[in-house]
Design an enzyme around this catalytic site. Structure first.
Site, PDB file in Angstrom:
ATOM      1  N   HIS A  77      34.221  46.277  51.372  1.00 48.45           N
ATOM      2  CA  HIS A  77      34.576  45.370  52.460  1.00 48.45           C
ATOM      3  C   HIS A  77      33.593  45.388  53.621  1.00 48.45           C
ATOM      4  CE1 HIS A  77      39.124  45.150  51.338  1.00 48.45           C
ATOM      5  NE2 HIS A  77      38.350  45.194  50.271  1.00 48.45           N
TER       6      HIS A  77
ATOM      7  N   ARG B  20      34.372  36.715  51.306  1.00 46.14           N
ATOM      8  CA  ARG B  20      34.979  36.669  52.644  1.00 46.14           C
ATOM      9  C   ARG B  20      34.514  37.813  53.538  1.00 46.14           C
ATOM     10  NH1 ARG B  20      40.683  39.577  52.107  1.00 46.14           N
ATOM     11  NH2 ARG B  20      40.078  40.976  50.459  1.00 46.14           N
TER      12      ARG B  20
END
Length: 145
Positions: A94, A128
């Protein structure tokens, strides 16, 4: 890889393990358990990554948090202090973390190896997460790091 005196023993255990995973290990010190200052070694690890002399860095002090603070002052560094495999994978997938900090006095040897393996073998997920990593880097630029 680097450590202060609080992480020296763990660093020595990790070096052959990391090499067994197929990585080249560059040890920036410390080279004994004699008391020393973690900022010097955390900076050395982060500097190598920032300059492109290493793709990733690992720093071990007693707890791990202090070295993350130092490393994150170096441009282009996203250091994560991880205490389990989940946070190690998440920091890579992430946040595209490029420096892992660990606590040599709070983690056992086998858990540390599992964390390091998970961190080294997890790829940045992109998608994302790219926008968020770009936001981190933009904040860094605002302060002229």
């Amino acid at each position: 890889i680097g450590s202060d005196h609080g992480g020296f023993q763990m660093k020595e255990q990790l070096k052959p393990f990391i090499e067994s995973l197929g990585y080249k290990v560059v040890d920036v010190g410390t080279y004994s358990e004699e008391a020393c200052d973690y900022p010097s070694f955390a900076y050395a690890v982060a500097r190598m990554v920032s300059l492109g002399e290493a793709s990733k860095g690992i720093m071990i002090d007693a707890v791990g948090a202090a070295s993350a603070m130092v490393a994150n002052k170096v441009p282009n560094i996203r250091a994560a202090c991880c205490h389990n495999e989940f946070t190690a994978r998440s920091s890579r997938e992430h946040n595209d973390a490029n420096v892992l900090t660990l606590g040599g006095r709070v983690l056992g040897s086998e858990l540390t190896k599992a964390i390091v393996k998970a961190w080294l073998e997890t790829w940045f997920g992109g998608g994302r997460h790219v926008k968020r990593v770009e936001m981190i880097m933009e904040i860094e630029k605002r302060f002229g790091k």
